[in-house]
Design an enzyme around this catalytic site. Structure first.
Site, PDB file in Angstrom:
ATOM      1  N   HIS A  53       0.962  -1.318   0.043  1.00  6.46           N
ATOM      2  CA  HIS A  53       0.079  -0.179   0.039  1.00  6.46           C
ATOM      3  C   HIS A  53       0.696   1.251  -0.206  1.00  6.46           C
ATOM      4  O   HIS A  53       2.022   1.162   0.445  1.00  6.46           O
ATOM      5  CB  HIS A  53      -0.967   0.032   1.440  1.00  6.46           C
ATOM      6  CG  HIS A  53      -1.975  -1.124   1.084  1.00  6.46           C
ATOM      7  ND1 HIS A  53      -2.829  -1.076   2.432  1.00  6.46           N
ATOM      8  CD2 HIS A  53      -2.083  -1.990   0.604  1.00  6.46           C
ATOM      9  CE1 HIS A  53      -3.556  -2.080   2.103  1.00  6.46           C
ATOM     10  NE2 HIS A  53      -3.258  -2.755   1.015  1.00  6.46           N
ATOM     11  N   GLU A  55       0.899   4.011   1.719  1.00  9.86           N
ATOM     12  CA  GLU A  55       1.320   4.726   3.058  1.00  9.86           C
ATOM     13  C   GLU A  55       2.370   3.606   3.718  1.00  9.86           C
ATOM     14  O   GLU A  55       3.279   4.063   4.296  1.00  9.86           O
ATOM     15  CB  GLU A  55       0.227   4.832   3.926  1.00  9.86           C
ATOM     16  CG  GLU A  55      -0.721   5.608   3.451  1.00  9.86           C
ATOM     17  CD  GLU A  55      -1.985   5.099   2.558  1.00  9.86           C
ATOM     18  OE1 GLU A  55      -3.082   5.665   2.340  1.00  9.86           O
ATOM     19  OE2 GLU A  55      -1.592   3.877   2.121  1.00  9.86           O
ATOM     20  N   CYS A  83      -5.477   2.421   6.208  1.00 11.19           N
ATOM     21  CA  CYS A  83      -6.030   1.250   6.704  1.00 11.19           C
ATOM     22  C   CYS A  83      -5.268   0.707   7.862  1.00 11.19           C
ATOM     23  O   CYS A  83      -4.151   1.410   8.231  1.00 11.19           O
ATOM     24  CB  CYS A  83      -6.109   0.143   5.772  1.00 11.19           C
ATOM     25  SG  CYS A  83      -4.185  -0.560   5.546  1.00 11.19           S
ATOM     26  N   CYS A  86      -1.393   0.228   7.310  1.00 14.65           N
ATOM     27  CA  CYS A  86      -0.587   1.615   6.925  1.00 14.65           C
ATOM     28  C   CYS A  86      -0.470   2.368   8.176  1.00 14.65           C
ATOM     29  O   CYS A  86       0.348   2.929   8.388  1.00 14.65           O
ATOM     30  CB  CYS A  86      -1.459   2.079   5.895  1.00 14.65           C
ATOM     31  SG  CYS A  86      -1.208   1.067   4.240  1.00 14.65           S
TER      32      CYS A  86
END
Length: 160
Positions: A53, A55, A83, A86
């Site tokens: 992801h 981040e 999320c 992250c």
């Protein structure tokens, strides 16, 4: 800081991620002087890594590049609320502020049950509150919703 400016910069990173065949998410890291020092789009396809992801990947790269003291004074700008994975990575990297455009809840409305993004229904604020660091969280910013949602248009199985 001009939050909208940096959120739109993160959105351009998301646009590039989608164009490269990755899911359309992006973020930028901004130092205390307002300089974008790092950017990252989702890179699961590029890195062959389901955890890539934007981040989480940026937090990992940043922690290898900058000191914890420097990162504490930085802000991570991201298109959608991070999320739980992250958020944990941002916490451990010691990034002092999170600014997001749209909520995780809105993301779930856009993605539906699409298997490319089985998102969690938990706020990053809940995760940070369970930790020991006073990380500041700002968001959502509804004034950028149209721009962010446009990058996602037609991407998810539910067609939104």
């Amino acid at each position: 800081m001009d939050h909208i400016k940096y959120l739109l910069a993160a959105n351009e990173v998301a646009r590039k991620a989608r164009a490269a065949g990755n899911t359309p998410f992006g973020c930028v890291l901004v130092d205390e002087n307002g300089n974008i020092v790092m950017e990252q789009g989702n890179a699961e396809k590029d890195l062959h890594d389901a955890t890539a992801h934007a981040e989480r990947t940026l937090a990992s790269r940043a922690s290898q590049t900058f000191s914890r003291d420097f990162l504490w004074k930085c802000t991570l700008y991201t298109t959608f609320e991070p999320c739980c994975m992250c958020t944990g990575a941002i916490y451990w990297a010691n990034i002092g502020r999170i600014v997001y455009g749209l909520t995780e809840e809105r993301l779930l409305e856009l993605t539906g049950s699409d298997e490319k993004n089985p998102t969690f229904n938990i706020s990053c604020r809940t995760i940070i509150a369970a930790g020991q660091k006073p990380i500041e969280i700002l968001g959502p910013f509804p004034e950028i919703s149209k721009a962010v949602e446009e990058v996602h248009a037609g991407y998810w199985n539910n067609g939104k």
